[in-house]
Design a protein around this motif. Structure first.
Motif, PDB file in Angstrom:
ATOM      1  N   VAL A   1     -63.318  19.543 -22.752  1.00 34.73           N
ATOM      2  CA  VAL A   1     -64.257  20.203 -22.555  1.00 34.73           C
ATOM      3  C   VAL A   1     -65.508  20.508 -23.757  1.00 34.73           C
ATOM      4  N   GLN A   2     -66.304  19.954 -23.805  1.00 33.37           N
ATOM      5  CA  GLN A   2     -67.188  19.825 -24.891  1.00 33.37           C
ATOM      6  C   GLN A   2     -68.503  20.400 -24.467  1.00 33.37           C
ATOM      7  N   ASP A   3     -68.896  21.568 -25.393  1.00 31.30           N
ATOM      8  CA  ASP A   3     -70.235  22.323 -25.234  1.00 31.30           C
ATOM      9  C   ASP A   3     -70.387  22.599 -23.728  1.00 31.30           C
ATOM     10  N   GLY A   4     -69.118  23.151 -23.080  1.00 31.33           N
ATOM     11  CA  GLY A   4     -69.274  23.744 -21.758  1.00 31.33           C
ATOM     12  C   GLY A   4     -69.186  22.836 -20.910  1.00 31.33           C
ATOM     13  N   LYS A   5     -69.044  21.456 -21.088  1.00 33.76           N
ATOM     14  CA  LYS A   5     -69.193  20.340 -20.182  1.00 33.76           C
ATOM     15  C   LYS A   5     -67.709  19.576 -20.014  1.00 33.76           C
ATOM     16  N   ALA A   6     -67.380  19.195 -18.922  1.00 35.12           N
ATOM     17  CA  ALA A   6     -65.969  18.548 -18.679  1.00 35.12           C
ATOM     18  C   ALA A   6     -66.241  17.041 -18.916  1.00 35.12           C
ATOM     19  N   ILE A   7     -65.663  16.401 -19.826  1.00 31.37           N
ATOM     20  CA  ILE A   7     -65.894  14.940 -20.273  1.00 31.37           C
ATOM     21  C   ILE A   7     -64.747  14.269 -19.957  1.00 31.37           C
ATOM     22  N   CYS A   8     -64.429  13.392 -19.204  1.00 31.81           N
ATOM     23  CA  CYS A   8     -63.229  12.341 -19.199  1.00 31.81           C
ATOM     24  C   CYS A   8     -63.404  11.318 -20.245  1.00 31.81           C
TER      25      CYS A   8
END
Length: 114
Positions: free
Chosen positions: A44-51
């Motif tokens: 989770v980066q800046d409130g966004k889930a990233i794969c």
């Protein structure tokens, strides 16, 4: 049936026995898919889930799947078992896996020329 066999210098110790002989096999499509999935991490980066896929973990996941056996230890082995290897044996395992991959690539290229 292994596509390549060789002996480790130090071996993989399990209990009191030391396993030296390694059998490597050709990777399958399923191996590539499973290794890719195992190497993916969700952050989770800046409130966004990233794969995110770790190239290092992907390479290790491919390597453990390529091991058909180390002595009495049937493959695929785990990354945990891989960590138990002496650094010389780990390096040898990587080199031999690369050699096998190269032999397979050359055989495929030869087939394309005939």
């Amino acid at each position: 049936m292994a596509d390549m066999t060789f002996d480790l210098t130090h071996g993989l110790k399990v209990g009191e026995s030391v396993n030296l002989e390694v059998g490597l096999r050709e990777l399958t499509s399923g191996d590539y898919i499973d290794a890719q999935l195992a190497a993916e991490k969700v952050i989770v980066q800046d409130g966004k889930a990233i794969c995110y896929t770790s190239d290092v973990l992907y390479g290790l996941e491919l390597l453990v799947r390529q091991v058909e056996y180390i002595g009495k230890v049937k493959g695929p082995i785990s990354v945990k078992e891989l960590r138990k290897l002496h650094q010389d044996d780990f390096t040898m395992l990587q080199v031999k896996a690369s050699e096998l991959d190269q032999m397979i690539a050359e055989a495929l290229a030869e087939r394309g020329r005939s």
